[in-house]
Design a protein around this motif. Sequence first.
Motif, short mmCIF file in Angstrom:
data_model
loop_
_atom_site.label_atom_id
_atom_site.label_comp_id
_atom_site.label_asym_id
_atom_site.label_seq_id
_atom_site.Cartn_x
_atom_site.Cartn_y
_atom_site.Cartn_z
N GLY A 1 -92.18 -27.04 40.55
CA GLY A 1 -93.27 -27.54 40.14
C GLY A 1 -94.53 -26.23 39.92
N LYS A 2 -93.94 -25.46 39.66
CA LYS A 2 -94.90 -24.16 39.39
C LYS A 2 -94.46 -23.73 38.00
CE LYS A 2 -93.89 -21.96 43.76
NZ LYS A 2 -93.17 -20.69 44.55
N VAL A 3 -95.73 -23.34 37.09
CA VAL A 3 -95.69 -22.59 35.99
C VAL A 3 -94.98 -21.35 36.01
CG1 VAL A 3 -96.99 -21.77 33.90
CG2 VAL A 3 -97.40 -24.09 34.86
N PRO A 4 -93.94 -20.94 35.68
CA PRO A 4 -93.49 -19.51 35.94
C PRO A 4 -94.46 -18.35 35.33
CG PRO A 4 -92.11 -20.69 34.19
CD PRO A 4 -93.07 -21.63 34.52
N ASP A 5 -94.42 -17.28 35.98
CA ASP A 5 -94.94 -16.15 35.55
C ASP A 5 -94.05 -15.60 34.80
OD1 ASP A 5 -95.89 -13.82 35.25
OD2 ASP A 5 -96.84 -13.29 37.35
N ILE A 6 -94.12 -15.77 33.54
CA ILE A 6 -93.34 -15.29 32.19
C ILE A 6 -93.17 -13.69 32.22
CG2 ILE A 6 -92.96 -15.27 29.80
CD1 ILE A 6 -92.63 -18.04 31.16
N GLU A 7 -94.03 -13.10 32.34
CA GLU A 7 -94.30 -11.63 32.27
C GLU A 7 -93.41 -10.86 33.51
OE1 GLU A 7 -94.71 -9.83 29.70
OE2 GLU A 7 -95.60 -11.86 28.99
N GLU A 8 -93.59 -11.37 34.53
CA GLU A 8 -93.00 -11.09 35.80
C GLU A 8 -91.41 -11.53 35.79
OE1 GLU A 8 -91.03 -11.31 39.68
OE2 GLU A 8 -91.86 -13.08 38.67
N ILE A 9 -91.07 -12.64 35.45
CA ILE A 9 -89.91 -12.99 35.25
C ILE A 9 -89.07 -12.01 34.20
CG2 ILE A 9 -88.10 -15.05 34.61
CD1 ILE A 9 -90.18 -16.71 35.99
N LEU A 10 -89.66 -11.79 33.09
CA LEU A 10 -89.13 -11.12 32.13
C LEU A 10 -88.76 -9.59 32.45
CD1 LEU A 10 -91.26 -11.56 28.77
CD2 LEU A 10 -88.86 -11.75 28.90
N GLU A 11 -89.80 -9.10 33.25
CA GLU A 11 -89.51 -7.88 33.75
C GLU A 11 -88.35 -7.68 34.68
OE1 GLU A 11 -90.59 -3.88 34.86
OE2 GLU A 11 -91.66 -5.00 33.51
N ARG A 12 -88.30 -8.55 35.51
CA ARG A 12 -87.00 -9.01 36.47
C ARG A 12 -85.81 -9.04 35.86
NH1 ARG A 12 -88.48 -13.14 39.92
NH2 ARG A 12 -87.00 -14.44 38.56
N GLU A 13 -85.72 -10.21 34.98
CA GLU A 13 -84.44 -10.44 34.56
C GLU A 13 -83.88 -9.67 33.16
OE1 GLU A 13 -82.53 -12.58 35.82
OE2 GLU A 13 -83.92 -13.04 37.39
N MET A 14 -84.73 -8.96 32.51
CA MET A 14 -84.37 -8.35 31.30
C MET A 14 -84.30 -6.75 31.34
SD MET A 14 -83.77 -11.08 29.42
CE MET A 14 -83.56 -10.15 27.73
N LYS A 15 -84.49 -6.27 32.67
CA LYS A 15 -84.42 -4.77 32.81
C LYS A 15 -83.14 -4.36 32.62
CE LYS A 15 -83.78 -4.84 37.61
NZ LYS A 15 -84.21 -4.77 39.00
N SER A 16 -82.97 -3.30 32.06
CA SER A 16 -81.75 -2.73 31.52
C SER A 16 -81.04 -2.16 33.07
CB SER A 16 -81.85 -1.74 30.74
OG SER A 16 -80.49 -0.93 30.47
N ASN A 17 -79.80 -2.32 33.11
CA ASN A 17 -78.94 -2.01 34.31
C ASN A 17 -78.07 -0.77 33.83
OD1 ASN A 17 -79.75 -3.95 36.09
ND2 ASN A 17 -78.17 -5.32 35.52
N ASP A 18 -78.17 -0.52 32.48
CA ASP A 18 -77.57 0.70 31.89
C ASP A 18 -77.93 1.89 32.40
OD1 ASP A 18 -76.24 -1.19 30.35
OD2 ASP A 18 -77.26 -0.64 28.48
N ARG A 19 -77.20 3.03 32.65
CA ARG A 19 -77.76 4.36 33.12
C ARG A 19 -78.20 5.22 31.95
NH1 ARG A 19 -75.08 7.04 37.97
NH2 ARG A 19 -76.77 8.05 38.63
N TYR A 20 -79.32 5.60 31.73
CA TYR A 20 -80.01 6.21 30.59
C TYR A 20 -79.91 5.44 29.40
CZ TYR A 20 -80.02 9.42 34.57
OH TYR A 20 -80.32 10.14 35.81
N GLY A 21 -79.71 4.05 29.51
CA GLY A 21 -79.45 3.41 28.21
C GLY A 21 -78.19 3.55 27.62
N GLY A 22 -77.26 4.19 28.26
CA GLY A 22 -75.93 4.74 27.40
C GLY A 22 -74.80 4.01 28.45
N GLY A 23 -75.02 3.98 29.48
CA GLY A 23 -73.88 3.43 30.52
C GLY A 23 -72.95 4.18 30.97
N GLY A 24 -72.98 5.62 30.44
CA GLY A 24 -71.91 6.38 30.56
C GLY A 24 -71.59 6.99 31.68
N GLY A 25 -72.41 7.06 32.87
CA GLY A 25 -72.13 7.72 34.11
C GLY A 25 -71.20 6.97 34.98
N SER A 26 -70.71 8.02 35.98
CA SER A 26 -69.60 7.50 36.84
C SER A 26 -70.10 6.34 37.92
CB SER A 26 -69.25 8.67 37.78
OG SER A 26 -68.40 8.15 38.75
N SER A 27 -69.15 5.36 38.12
CA SER A 27 -69.59 4.21 38.87
C SER A 27 -68.55 4.03 39.87
CB SER A 27 -69.52 3.08 38.17
OG SER A 27 -68.35 2.74 37.62
N ARG A 28 -67.74 5.26 40.60
CA ARG A 28 -66.83 5.19 41.29
C ARG A 28 -67.61 4.81 42.81
NH1 ARG A 28 -63.59 10.59 41.31
NH2 ARG A 28 -65.55 11.09 41.96
#
Length: 167
Positions: free
Chosen positions: A121-148
Amino acid sequence: MRVPLKEMMDALGVGYILSAYETCPWSAYDEEKDITCSAEVRMNNDADEIEAEMQLLISEPKDDEKPIEQVFYMIGRPSTQEKWDIVDIKIKGESIKGTAAQSEEKGCSFFNACVQELKMGKVPDIEEILEREMKSNDRYGGGGGSSRKNPKIKPQQLMGMKGGMGK
């Protein structure tokens, strides 16, 4: 994002497969801000295309505001016999398809997060949800780092000890 239709429906917050002409709507009104948010997922008449859409409806827009803002729009169609693909996906009028790693999945997560707010029953906070859900999980934008998960540690390097304990 090629997935079975049920998986796409789940990603959009529907939870079941829509049949032809069927629509799954949600909406909420914020009395304080005088804004209504409505979202829906709909299946076309041939059951071969789904659309998801979310809009903000402003009751009394200011001079520079539009009365209706389309926040999210997506079209999905079958790509194979069993899998569906997103043809286009837009957030705030801009296509995000293929713009970043997992952009389609993140777009669906954004829509689903907004739907969860609407279900409460709430109007979503669009900007807050955009910030949370669309953030990049890529490391430095390229994702080439080690993930061991278990990096190799040399005992000599721990806490600057070179010759072992007590030396």
